[in-house]
Write an enzyme that holds these catalytic residues in place. Sequence first.
Site, PDB file in Angstrom:
ATOM      1  N   ASN A  89       5.939 -13.193  -0.821  1.00 55.93           N
ATOM      2  CA  ASN A  89       5.850 -12.024  -1.284  1.00 55.93           C
ATOM      3  C   ASN A  89       4.456 -11.347  -1.197  1.00 55.93           C
ATOM      4  O   ASN A  89       4.405 -10.236  -1.312  1.00 55.93           O
ATOM      5  CB  ASN A  89       6.213 -12.215  -2.984  1.00 55.93           C
ATOM      6  CG  ASN A  89       5.335 -11.097  -3.669  1.00 55.93           C
ATOM      7  OD1 ASN A  89       6.003  -9.918  -3.809  1.00 55.93           O
ATOM      8  ND2 ASN A  89       4.316 -11.198  -4.280  1.00 55.93           N
ATOM      9  N   ARG A 108      -4.820 -16.865  -4.213  1.00 57.52           N
ATOM     10  CA  ARG A 108      -6.149 -17.137  -3.658  1.00 57.52           C
ATOM     11  C   ARG A 108      -7.082 -17.179  -4.466  1.00 57.52           C
ATOM     12  O   ARG A 108      -7.982 -17.955  -4.254  1.00 57.52           O
ATOM     13  CB  ARG A 108      -6.300 -16.270  -2.333  1.00 57.52           C
ATOM     14  CG  ARG A 108      -6.371 -14.842  -2.599  1.00 57.52           C
ATOM     15  CD  ARG A 108      -6.463 -13.996  -1.488  1.00 57.52           C
ATOM     16  NE  ARG A 108      -6.050 -12.651  -1.877  1.00 57.52           N
ATOM     17  CZ  ARG A 108      -6.332 -11.477  -0.986  1.00 57.52           C
ATOM     18  NH1 ARG A 108      -6.815 -11.963   0.266  1.00 57.52           N
ATOM     19  NH2 ARG A 108      -6.183 -10.453  -1.301  1.00 57.52           N
ATOM     20  N   TYR A 114       0.983  -0.620   7.611  1.00 50.92           N
ATOM     21  CA  TYR A 114       1.660  -1.380   6.822  1.00 50.92           C
ATOM     22  C   TYR A 114       3.036  -1.434   7.199  1.00 50.92           C
ATOM     23  O   TYR A 114       3.751  -2.371   7.253  1.00 50.92           O
ATOM     24  CB  TYR A 114       1.612  -0.635   5.275  1.00 50.92           C
ATOM     25  CG  TYR A 114       2.287  -1.130   4.422  1.00 50.92           C
ATOM     26  CD1 TYR A 114       2.099  -2.465   3.958  1.00 50.92           C
ATOM     27  CD2 TYR A 114       3.471  -0.696   3.778  1.00 50.92           C
ATOM     28  CE1 TYR A 114       2.849  -3.252   3.034  1.00 50.92           C
ATOM     29  CE2 TYR A 114       4.100  -1.068   3.025  1.00 50.92           C
ATOM     30  CZ  TYR A 114       3.899  -2.304   2.317  1.00 50.92           C
ATOM     31  OH  TYR A 114       4.573  -2.857   1.288  1.00 50.92           O
ATOM     32  N   ILE A 122       4.559  -7.364  -8.346  1.00 49.56           N
ATOM     33  CA  ILE A 122       6.063  -8.042  -8.358  1.00 49.56           C
ATOM     34  C   ILE A 122       5.890  -9.559  -8.139  1.00 49.56           C
ATOM     35  O   ILE A 122       6.981  -9.983  -8.520  1.00 49.56           O
ATOM     36  CB  ILE A 122       6.763  -7.188  -6.822  1.00 49.56           C
ATOM     37  CG1 ILE A 122       6.688  -5.733  -7.090  1.00 49.56           C
ATOM     38  CG2 ILE A 122       7.980  -7.931  -6.653  1.00 49.56           C
ATOM     39  CD1 ILE A 122       6.869  -5.064  -5.771  1.00 49.56           C
ATOM     40  N   ASP A 164      -4.180 -19.296   0.276  1.00 42.35           N
ATOM     41  CA  ASP A 164      -4.463 -17.960   1.024  1.00 42.35           C
ATOM     42  C   ASP A 164      -3.637 -18.091   2.232  1.00 42.35           C
ATOM     43  O   ASP A 164      -3.837 -18.770   2.978  1.00 42.35           O
ATOM     44  CB  ASP A 164      -6.045 -17.840   1.487  1.00 42.35           C
ATOM     45  CG  ASP A 164      -6.376 -16.708   2.137  1.00 42.35           C
ATOM     46  OD1 ASP A 164      -5.369 -16.099   2.887  1.00 42.35           O
ATOM     47  OD2 ASP A 164      -7.856 -16.295   2.180  1.00 42.35           O
TER      48      ASP A 164
HETATM   49  P1  NAP Z   1       0.116  -6.050  -5.437  1.00 44.04           P
HETATM   50  O1  NAP Z   1       0.200  -6.021  -6.598  1.00 44.04           O
HETATM   51  O2  NAP Z   1      -1.032  -5.599  -4.370  1.00 44.04           O
HETATM   52  O3  NAP Z   1       0.227  -7.964  -5.068  1.00 44.04           O
HETATM   53  C1  NAP Z   1       0.031  -8.491  -3.815  1.00 44.04           C
HETATM   54  C2  NAP Z   1      -0.371  -9.843  -4.053  1.00 44.04           C
HETATM   55  O4  NAP Z   1      -0.366 -10.408  -2.751  1.00 44.04           O
HETATM   56  C3  NAP Z   1      -1.489 -10.180  -4.968  1.00 44.04           C
HETATM   57  O5  NAP Z   1      -1.059 -11.319  -5.783  1.00 44.04           O
HETATM   58  C4  NAP Z   1      -2.404 -10.667  -3.972  1.00 44.04           C
HETATM   59  O6  NAP Z   1      -3.387 -11.416  -4.318  1.00 44.04           O
HETATM   60  C5  NAP Z   1      -1.687 -11.137  -2.812  1.00 44.04           C
HETATM   61  N1  NAP Z   1      -2.180 -11.448  -1.770  1.00 44.04           N
HETATM   62  C6  NAP Z   1      -2.823 -10.658  -0.765  1.00 44.04           C
HETATM   63  N2  NAP Z   1      -3.324 -11.167   0.256  1.00 44.04           N
HETATM   64  C7  NAP Z   1      -2.982 -12.438   0.105  1.00 44.04           C
HETATM   65  C8  NAP Z   1      -3.506 -13.824   1.003  1.00 44.04           C
HETATM   66  N3  NAP Z   1      -4.399 -13.586   2.013  1.00 44.04           N
HETATM   67  N4  NAP Z   1      -3.151 -14.885   0.301  1.00 44.04           N
HETATM   68  C9  NAP Z   1      -2.626 -14.892  -0.857  1.00 44.04           C
HETATM   69  N5  NAP Z   1      -2.003 -13.866  -1.844  1.00 44.04           N
HETATM   70  C10 NAP Z   1      -2.430 -12.562  -1.246  1.00 44.04           C
HETATM   71  O7  NAP Z   1       1.439  -5.730  -4.496  1.00 44.04           O
HETATM   72  P2  NAP Z   1       3.082  -5.690  -4.746  1.00 44.04           P
HETATM   73  O8  NAP Z   1       3.349  -4.322  -4.918  1.00 44.04           O
HETATM   74  O9  NAP Z   1       3.366  -6.450  -5.965  1.00 44.04           O
HETATM   75  O10 NAP Z   1       3.617  -6.320  -3.649  1.00 44.04           O
HETATM   76  C11 NAP Z   1       4.334  -7.338  -3.223  1.00 44.04           C
HETATM   77  C12 NAP Z   1       5.252  -7.258  -1.986  1.00 44.04           C
HETATM   78  O11 NAP Z   1       6.129  -6.138  -2.246  1.00 44.04           O
HETATM   79  C13 NAP Z   1       4.427  -6.990  -0.840  1.00 44.04           C
HETATM   80  O12 NAP Z   1       4.767  -8.012   0.210  1.00 44.04           O
HETATM   81  C14 NAP Z   1       4.540  -5.678  -0.726  1.00 44.04           C
HETATM   82  O13 NAP Z   1       4.343  -5.317   0.826  1.00 44.04           O
HETATM   83  C15 NAP Z   1       6.182  -5.401  -1.000  1.00 44.04           C
HETATM   84  N6  NAP Z   1       6.510  -4.004  -1.494  1.00 44.04           N
HETATM   85  C16 NAP Z   1       5.819  -3.292  -2.602  1.00 44.04           C
HETATM   86  C17 NAP Z   1       6.334  -2.426  -2.734  1.00 44.04           C
HETATM   87  C18 NAP Z   1       5.701  -1.383  -4.095  1.00 44.04           C
HETATM   88  O14 NAP Z   1       6.095  -0.104  -3.948  1.00 44.04           O
HETATM   89  N7  NAP Z   1       4.824  -1.901  -4.632  1.00 44.04           N
HETATM   90  C19 NAP Z   1       7.238  -1.637  -1.962  1.00 44.04           C
HETATM   91  C20 NAP Z   1       7.770  -2.227  -0.796  1.00 44.04           C
HETATM   92  C21 NAP Z   1       7.409  -3.572  -0.744  1.00 44.04           C
HETATM   93  P3  NAP Z   1      -4.923 -10.833  -4.872  1.00 44.04           P
HETATM   94  O15 NAP Z   1      -4.828 -10.643  -6.460  1.00 44.04           O
HETATM   95  O16 NAP Z   1      -5.824 -11.969  -4.760  1.00 44.04           O
HETATM   96  O17 NAP Z   1      -5.171  -9.541  -4.032  1.00 44.04           O
END
Ligand code: NAP
Length: 240
Positions: A87, A36, A163, A16, A61
């Site tokens: 995010n 990161r 979570y 996202i 990070d």
């Molecule tokens: P994702 O594809 O797993 O992406 C997560 C991102 O966060 C990745 O770029 C990851 O980097 C980064 N990240 C994690 N830990 C980090 C750190 N310590 N420092 C910097 N970057 C870090 O997940 P997503 O679904 O796109 O989620 C994005 C946001 O939407 C999150 O906050 C999630 O909780 C929220 N959300 C998602 C959903 C869903 O259904 N997907 C629903 C509700 C809310 P790396 O590549 O280095 O790991």
Amino acid sequence: MSERTIALVTGANKGIGYEIAAGLGALGWSVGVGARDGQRRETAVEKLRAGGADAFGVPLDVTDDASVAAAARLLEGRGGLDVLVNNAGVTGGMPQDPIGADLDAVRRAVETNVIGVIRVTNAMLPLLRRSAAPRIVNMSSTVGSLARQTDPAGETGPISVAYSPSKTFLNAVTVQYAKQLADTNILINLGCPGFTATDLNNFRGVRTPQQGAAIAIRLATLPGDGPTGGFFDDAGPIPW
Ligand code: NAP
């Protein structure tokens, strides 16, 4: 401040966050890709640039004080910051049965999803305060809604001791920021992307990352008289 609106999206190398960066880039904004891992960050920046966005890499990070401080200095050197999208997020690791819980999973979720947001926000606030239209968007989730979690008819996914509560915590923290910043021009809101197909859920989500990014883009581009301290998805306010 720079003439062009400058945004930072944390965790923008994939999922996202990447689509939020692409969407803000499409508005003509200069977009910092907070990530990161150097290789993943540069690959994302190159792809965004190939799509016409004014994207730049921000080594970040969110769990590391020095990294976050360096990111703030990088942005300051580029002219400041107008819009921060917190995010980056992790589940902490699944499954998350509260009984016999892996306490490190709880710590991981809170460290990134809550403390990381506080750390990044506080480092960026001095820059945001200098902006004409500062906005902060914190990416939350409907699973953080206690109203939904306690509704017997609510659909809030698997039992989760790390979570989901981390997002409830983030919601509460965001309300505190909104109250503290009420007499400023900074609008801070929570966005929920919906169940989106990304690495976070092994691509079981039903929405595309582009669809998931839409609420963040909307909250990042709110007019000056827009809401603050709210919790929204595409359909409108979410019950707390
Ligand atoms: P994702 O594809 O797993 O992406 C997560 C991102 O966060 C990745 O770029 C990851 O980097 C980064 N990240 C994690 N830990 C980090 C750190 N310590 N420092 C910097 N970057 C870090 O997940 P997503 O679904 O796109 O989620 C994005 C946001 O939407 C999150 O906050 C999630 O909780 C929220 N959300 C998602 C959903 C869903 O259904 N997907 C629903 C509700 C809310 P790396 O590549 O280095 O790991």
